[in-house]
Design a protein around this motif. Structure first.
Motif, PDB file in Angstrom:
ATOM      1  N   VAL A  24       0.860  -1.177   0.000  1.00  0.00           N
ATOM      2  CA  VAL A  24       0.000   0.000   0.000  1.00  0.00           C
ATOM      3  C   VAL A  24       0.894   1.223   0.000  1.00  0.00           C
ATOM      4  O   VAL A  24       1.840   1.318   0.790  1.00  0.00           O
ATOM      5  CB  VAL A  24      -0.963   0.025   1.210  1.00  0.00           C
ATOM      6  CG1 VAL A  24      -1.634   1.377   1.344  1.00  0.00           C
ATOM      7  CG2 VAL A  24      -2.009  -1.073   1.081  1.00  0.00           C
ATOM      8  N   LEU A  25       0.589   2.140  -0.908  1.00  0.00           N
ATOM      9  CA  LEU A  25       1.304   3.413  -1.014  1.00  0.00           C
ATOM     10  C   LEU A  25       0.312   4.530  -0.734  1.00  0.00           C
ATOM     11  O   LEU A  25      -0.786   4.543  -1.296  1.00  0.00           O
ATOM     12  CB  LEU A  25       1.919   3.569  -2.403  1.00  0.00           C
ATOM     13  CG  LEU A  25       2.901   2.468  -2.816  1.00  0.00           C
ATOM     14  CD1 LEU A  25       3.302   2.632  -4.279  1.00  0.00           C
ATOM     15  CD2 LEU A  25       4.121   2.462  -1.920  1.00  0.00           C
ATOM     16  N   VAL A  26       0.699   5.467   0.118  1.00  0.00           N
ATOM     17  CA  VAL A  26      -0.191   6.542   0.555  1.00  0.00           C
ATOM     18  C   VAL A  26       0.444   7.881   0.215  1.00  0.00           C
ATOM     19  O   VAL A  26       1.619   8.111   0.518  1.00  0.00           O
ATOM     20  CB  VAL A  26      -0.451   6.459   2.075  1.00  0.00           C
ATOM     21  CG1 VAL A  26      -1.392   7.562   2.532  1.00  0.00           C
ATOM     22  CG2 VAL A  26      -0.996   5.085   2.459  1.00  0.00           C
ATOM     23  N   GLY A  27      -0.331   8.763  -0.415  1.00  0.00           N
ATOM     24  CA  GLY A  27       0.216  10.075  -0.754  1.00  0.00           C
ATOM     25  C   GLY A  27      -0.797  10.963  -1.429  1.00  0.00           C
ATOM     26  O   GLY A  27      -1.998  10.819  -1.239  1.00  0.00           O
ATOM     27  N   ASN A  28      -0.281  11.878  -2.245  1.00  0.00           N
ATOM     28  CA  ASN A  28      -1.103  12.866  -2.947  1.00  0.00           C
ATOM     29  C   ASN A  28      -2.014  13.618  -1.987  1.00  0.00           C
ATOM     30  O   ASN A  28      -3.209  13.788  -2.238  1.00  0.00           O
ATOM     31  CB  ASN A  28      -1.911  12.215  -4.073  1.00  0.00           C
ATOM     32  CG  ASN A  28      -1.027  11.602  -5.126  1.00  0.00           C
ATOM     33  OD1 ASN A  28       0.045  12.120  -5.418  1.00  0.00           O
ATOM     34  ND2 ASN A  28      -1.451  10.485  -5.676  1.00  0.00           N
ATOM     35  N   ILE A  29      -1.440  14.071  -0.907  1.00  0.00           N
ATOM     36  CA  ILE A  29      -2.206  14.804   0.103  1.00  0.00           C
ATOM     37  C   ILE A  29      -2.469  16.216  -0.401  1.00  0.00           C
ATOM     38  O   ILE A  29      -1.548  16.905  -0.841  1.00  0.00           O
ATOM     39  CB  ILE A  29      -1.447  14.837   1.440  1.00  0.00           C
ATOM     40  CG1 ILE A  29      -1.194  13.410   1.924  1.00  0.00           C
ATOM     41  CG2 ILE A  29      -2.207  15.651   2.475  1.00  0.00           C
ATOM     42  CD1 ILE A  29      -0.213  13.326   3.062  1.00  0.00           C
ATOM     43  N   GLU A  30      -3.719  16.619  -0.324  1.00  0.00           N
ATOM     44  CA  GLU A  30      -4.109  17.955  -0.761  1.00  0.00           C
ATOM     45  C   GLU A  30      -5.116  18.508   0.240  1.00  0.00           C
ATOM     46  O   GLU A  30      -6.065  17.820   0.611  1.00  0.00           O
ATOM     47  CB  GLU A  30      -4.744  17.872  -2.150  1.00  0.00           C
ATOM     48  CG  GLU A  30      -5.109  19.212  -2.731  1.00  0.00           C
ATOM     49  CD  GLU A  30      -5.636  19.071  -4.154  1.00  0.00           C
ATOM     50  OE1 GLU A  30      -6.674  19.688  -4.432  1.00  0.00           O
ATOM     51  OE2 GLU A  30      -5.025  18.354  -4.960  1.00  0.00           O
ATOM     52  N   THR A  31      -4.891  19.752   0.685  1.00  0.00           N
ATOM     53  CA  THR A  31      -5.778  20.366   1.674  1.00  0.00           C
ATOM     54  C   THR A  31      -6.250  21.718   1.174  1.00  0.00           C
ATOM     55  O   THR A  31      -5.450  22.540   0.733  1.00  0.00           O
ATOM     56  CB  THR A  31      -5.064  20.541   3.032  1.00  0.00           C
ATOM     57  OG1 THR A  31      -4.556  19.273   3.457  1.00  0.00           O
ATOM     58  CG2 THR A  31      -6.013  21.084   4.080  1.00  0.00           C
ATOM     59  N   ASP A  32      -7.549  21.944   1.256  1.00  0.00           N
ATOM     60  CA  ASP A  32      -8.139  23.257   1.016  1.00  0.00           C
ATOM     61  C   ASP A  32      -8.402  23.881   2.380  1.00  0.00           C
ATOM     62  O   ASP A  32      -9.123  23.302   3.202  1.00  0.00           O
ATOM     63  CB  ASP A  32      -9.463  23.123   0.241  1.00  0.00           C
ATOM     64  CG  ASP A  32      -9.239  22.617  -1.174  1.00  0.00           C
ATOM     65  OD1 ASP A  32      -8.261  23.041  -1.810  1.00  0.00           O
ATOM     66  OD2 ASP A  32     -10.056  21.793  -1.631  1.00  0.00           O
ATOM     67  N   TRP A  33      -7.807  25.054   2.611  1.00  0.00           N
ATOM     68  CA  TRP A  33      -7.882  25.705   3.920  1.00  0.00           C
ATOM     69  C   TRP A  33      -8.863  26.876   3.901  1.00  0.00           C
ATOM     70  O   TRP A  33      -8.939  27.603   2.921  1.00  0.00           O
ATOM     71  CB  TRP A  33      -6.508  26.230   4.335  1.00  0.00           C
ATOM     72  CG  TRP A  33      -5.520  25.134   4.605  1.00  0.00           C
ATOM     73  CD1 TRP A  33      -4.508  24.720   3.780  1.00  0.00           C
ATOM     74  CD2 TRP A  33      -5.435  24.330   5.774  1.00  0.00           C
ATOM     75  NE1 TRP A  33      -3.808  23.704   4.372  1.00  0.00           N
ATOM     76  CE2 TRP A  33      -4.355  23.438   5.600  1.00  0.00           C
ATOM     77  CE3 TRP A  33      -6.165  24.265   6.966  1.00  0.00           C
ATOM     78  CZ2 TRP A  33      -3.985  22.501   6.557  1.00  0.00           C
ATOM     79  CZ3 TRP A  33      -5.800  23.326   7.923  1.00  0.00           C
ATOM     80  CH2 TRP A  33      -4.723  22.462   7.719  1.00  0.00           C
TER      81      TRP A  33
END
Length: 146
Positions: A43-52
């Motif tokens: 399992v690979l985890v990533g591409n984190i994107e946050t709208d603040w």
């Protein structure tokens, strides 16, 4: 936020002990080589994107999305009549286990529970199947509060 990422990796590793690797997604599958720098299943985890959204006084509320990819080799011949058709259901069951491990997971008092918002599967070179799930959660950040 970095501790949340590590806790998500730990949750996956604990709930899916059959995985050979749980790691940050650093493009391990997007390589021009004939072999991948991972072992399967992983399992690979990533591409984190946050709208603040700014709430004032250094406090922000964010909606974060995170991509989780279950990656499995498909070297078994699974056509009907092959005798190994059950490998298909095993892979799908593992994707379901991953969903159950993460859906509703929260590990920080400033974090809302993970909620799956999208899933898909696709294949890449060398008989590799990817089961991709995207989760979102809300995060309340007071770290810049004055």
């Amino acid at each position: 936020m970095e501790q949340i990422f590590l806790q998500i990796l730990q949750q996956i590793a604990e709930q899916l002990p059959q995985l050979s690797l749980v790691d940050e997604d650093c493009g391990q599958l997007e390589t021009a080589d004939d072999t991948y720098p991972v072992t399967f299943p992983c399992v690979l985890v990533g591409n984190i994107e946050t709208d603040w959204n700014d709430l004032g006084y250094g406090v922000q509320k964010g909606t974060t999305s995170i991509t989780v990819r279950l990656v499995v080799d498909c070297y078994d011949d699974t056509h009907l009549g092959s005798g190994t058709e059950n490998k298909i259901t095993e892979r799908l069951a593992m994707a379901g286990d991953l969903y159950r491990a993460l859906q509703g997971f929260a590990c920080d008092p400033n974090m809302g529970p993970l909620e799956r918002v999208k899933s898909r599967d696709y294949t890449i070179a060398h008989n590799i199947k990817v089961y991709e799930q995207i989760y979102t959660f809300e995060y309340h950040d007071e770290s810049a509060m004055k």
